[in-house]
Design a protein around this motif. Structure first.
Motif, short mmCIF file in Angstrom:
data_model
loop_
_atom_site.label_atom_id
_atom_site.label_comp_id
_atom_site.label_asym_id
_atom_site.label_seq_id
_atom_site.Cartn_x
_atom_site.Cartn_y
_atom_site.Cartn_z
N ILE A 193 12.82 50.23 -21.26
CA ILE A 193 13.20 50.79 -22.56
C ILE A 193 14.32 51.81 -22.41
O ILE A 193 15.27 51.84 -23.19
N GLN A 194 14.22 52.63 -21.37
CA GLN A 194 15.27 53.63 -21.12
C GLN A 194 16.58 52.96 -20.75
O GLN A 194 17.65 53.37 -21.20
N ARG A 195 16.51 51.92 -19.93
CA ARG A 195 17.72 51.26 -19.46
C ARG A 195 18.51 50.63 -20.60
O ARG A 195 19.74 50.73 -20.65
N VAL A 196 17.82 49.99 -21.53
CA VAL A 196 18.52 49.29 -22.62
C VAL A 196 18.62 50.13 -23.88
O VAL A 196 19.15 49.69 -24.89
N LYS A 197 18.07 51.38 -23.81
CA LYS A 197 18.12 52.31 -24.95
C LYS A 197 17.48 51.70 -26.20
O LYS A 197 18.02 51.78 -27.30
N MET A 198 16.34 51.11 -25.99
CA MET A 198 15.57 50.51 -27.09
C MET A 198 14.69 51.56 -27.75
O MET A 198 14.24 52.52 -27.09
N HIS A 199 14.43 51.43 -29.03
CA HIS A 199 13.55 52.35 -29.73
C HIS A 199 12.10 51.94 -29.54
O HIS A 199 11.74 50.78 -29.70
N CYS A 200 11.28 52.91 -29.17
CA CYS A 200 9.84 52.70 -29.03
C CYS A 200 9.11 53.70 -29.91
O CYS A 200 9.40 54.90 -29.86
N TYR A 201 8.16 53.21 -30.70
CA TYR A 201 7.42 54.06 -31.63
C TYR A 201 5.95 54.05 -31.22
O TYR A 201 5.31 52.99 -31.18
N ILE A 202 5.43 55.23 -30.91
CA ILE A 202 4.00 55.36 -30.61
C ILE A 202 3.32 55.85 -31.88
O ILE A 202 3.57 56.96 -32.34
N VAL A 203 2.50 55.00 -32.45
CA VAL A 203 1.81 55.30 -33.71
C VAL A 203 0.34 55.53 -33.39
O VAL A 203 -0.36 54.60 -32.99
N SER A 204 -0.11 56.76 -33.55
CA SER A 204 -1.44 57.11 -33.05
C SER A 204 -2.26 57.92 -34.04
O SER A 204 -1.72 58.76 -34.78
N ALA A 205 -3.56 57.67 -34.02
CA ALA A 205 -4.50 58.50 -34.78
C ALA A 205 -5.05 59.62 -33.91
O ALA A 205 -5.96 60.33 -34.32
N GLY A 206 -4.50 59.75 -32.71
CA GLY A 206 -4.98 60.77 -31.78
C GLY A 206 -4.38 62.14 -32.04
O GLY A 206 -3.71 62.37 -33.06
N ILE A 207 -4.61 63.05 -31.11
CA ILE A 207 -4.13 64.42 -31.24
C ILE A 207 -2.70 64.49 -30.72
O ILE A 207 -2.43 64.27 -29.54
N LYS A 208 -1.77 64.81 -31.59
CA LYS A 208 -0.35 64.70 -31.28
C LYS A 208 0.06 65.55 -30.09
O LYS A 208 0.80 65.09 -29.20
N GLU A 209 -0.40 66.79 -30.03
CA GLU A 209 0.02 67.67 -28.94
C GLU A 209 -0.51 67.18 -27.59
O GLU A 209 0.17 67.31 -26.58
N VAL A 210 -1.71 66.60 -27.58
CA VAL A 210 -2.24 66.03 -26.34
C VAL A 210 -1.34 64.90 -25.87
O VAL A 210 -0.99 64.79 -24.69
N ILE A 211 -0.94 64.03 -26.81
CA ILE A 211 -0.08 62.89 -26.47
C ILE A 211 1.28 63.39 -26.00
O ILE A 211 1.84 62.88 -25.01
N LYS A 212 1.84 64.39 -26.67
CA LYS A 212 3.14 64.95 -26.26
C LYS A 212 3.06 65.51 -24.84
O LYS A 212 3.98 65.30 -24.04
N GLN A 213 1.99 66.20 -24.53
CA GLN A 213 1.86 66.78 -23.20
C GLN A 213 1.68 65.68 -22.15
O GLN A 213 2.23 65.77 -21.04
N ALA A 214 0.94 64.62 -22.48
CA ALA A 214 0.76 63.51 -21.55
C ALA A 214 2.10 62.82 -21.28
O ALA A 214 2.42 62.48 -20.13
N ILE A 215 2.90 62.64 -22.33
CA ILE A 215 4.21 62.02 -22.16
C ILE A 215 5.14 62.93 -21.38
O ILE A 215 5.95 62.48 -20.56
N SER A 216 5.02 64.24 -21.60
CA SER A 216 5.83 65.20 -20.85
C SER A 216 5.52 65.11 -19.36
O SER A 216 6.43 65.15 -18.51
#
Length: 381
Positions: A193-216
């Motif tokens: 995804i990074q190489r081709v600069k494609m858009h990826c959308y993570i749509v979640s009912a989870g806790i946003k800050e937890v997901i942000k920290q995991a992705i970080s």
């Protein structure tokens, strides 16, 4: 000597708690000791653990209609990467449900299992999970009734979080101490995804800050830059002036109403009549794209439990089902063949389902040092 009370904690330790964003009144002596060991000592192995789970050799690949899958992949490939979007759930889709026979953590369970959270919060959160989690996967309950249950679950969970007075720092440390792991192959998936600069959308009912920290943490461990290519669509937390979660804003998103978060108006870069790969671990996740007008939609279901009846439901709902809490490599392989320089030519695969199996299992050339020794298998029915 007898344990000290909260009032006996040194001012230096209290300052540390404040910097960590932790409410000391929730903690007994043992919890405070554990906190000092696990959050301040960043050299601890737990604070340096990998966020990526191991390869799962027991996974299965199910494709009910190989010809339809072949035609969809061919159409998406011919249209090009610039017309392709990836829309994915987070909990137990990008992440594992089990690791080494232990139940892994969802974004909610990161907090429920955290030694940095109060016992009252953890027990109440576990009680809500026991009550509502079976309903979330019960396909015999109508979508409308299930949606109401999910809304109640989120409302009660959010109240627990607000009362806990959580900071971003405590959430980040809880993620590192948790049993949350991305699936094997997610690294390769994001690299493409990074190489081709494609858009990826993570749509979640989870806790946003937890997901942000995991992705970080994922970004740091794989040198991945999510800016401009990764969008996190979830209910947002609101913080007070002291840095604690005080409320949630925007629509309250559950597993049943994710379509509220993604549309052409909200994300104009998703063009009308573009294509999408839609990935989820619940049949309800397919509703994520209800408000999008797509040309071709390839759907992939992550079935994490061994249930024959549920497998039949998933095969009817999804184009491809990756079973037994499988890896993300197949998805990365499909993405590589669509966007990369694969030697495989879809135009020559014909009607043979066996060739489709080879297509999906062998689209990307993995170098020998990184190729798993054990290969999963495909089931066509």
């Amino acid at each position: 000597r007898p344990p000290r009370s909260t009032q006996g904690v040194s001012s230096a330790a209290s300052d540390v708690y404040k910097r960590q964003g932790i409410n000391a009144e929730y903690m007994g002596e043992q919890t405070r000791k554990h906190l000092m060991q696990e959050t301040i000592e960043t050299s601890s192995p737990k604070m340096r653990r990998s966020i990526f789970g191991p390869y799962n050799p027991r996974e299965e690949l199910h494709i009910a209609n190989p010809e339809i899958v072949r035609e969809k992949i061919k159409k998406i490939r011919l249209d090009g990467a610039e017309k392709l979007n990836v829309i994915s759930d987070f909990d137990f889709t990008l992440t594992r449900r089990k690791v080494e026979e232990k139940i892994a953590d969802s974004s909610f369970n990161v907090l429920t299992s955290s030694p940095l959270m109060s016992e009252e919060y953890k027990q109440n959160s576990k009680n809500l999970f026991k009550k509502f989690a079976p309903i979330e996967r019960d396909t015999t309950i109508s979508p409308e009734v299930r949606a109401n249950y999910m809304k109640t679950w989120w409302e009660e969970s959010s109240n627990l979080i607000i009362n806990e007075r959580l900071s971003k720092r405590r959430i980040k440390n809880s993620v590192m101490l948790s049993n949350l792991y991305f699936r094997y192959g997610v690294k390769e998936f994001f690299q493409i995804i990074q190489r081709v600069k494609m858009h990826c959308y993570i749509v979640s009912a989870g806790i946003k800050e937890v997901i942000k920290q995991a992705i970080s943490i994922l970004e740091a461990q794989m040198s991945f830059e999510s800016k401009d290519i990764l969008a996190l669509c979830s209910t947002s937390e609101k913080y007070d002036e002291s840095g604690y979660i005080s409320n949630f804003e925007g629509p309250l998103i559950t597993s049943s109403n994710k379509s509220l978060l993604i549309s052409h108006d909200l994300y104009p870069e998703i063009k009308v009549n573009s294509n999408a790969i839609v990935i989820g671990d619940l049949i309800d996740d397919l509703s994520m794209v209800n408000n999008l007008h797509l040309s071709t939609k390839l759907t992939i279901g992550m079935l994490n439990i061994n249930d024959a009846a549920l497998l039949e439901d998933y095969k009817k709902a999804f184009d491809i089902v990756i079973g037994v809490d499988g890896n993300f490599l197949h998805i990365a392989q499909i993405l590589e063949a669509i966007t990369g320089n694969s030697n495989n030519d879809y135009m020559t695969f014909g009607e043979n389902a066996e060739l489709v199996a080879k297509l999906i299992l062998s689209l990307i050339h993995i170098s020998e040092p990184t190729r798993p020794e054990r290969i999963s298998y495909a089931v066509f029915c």
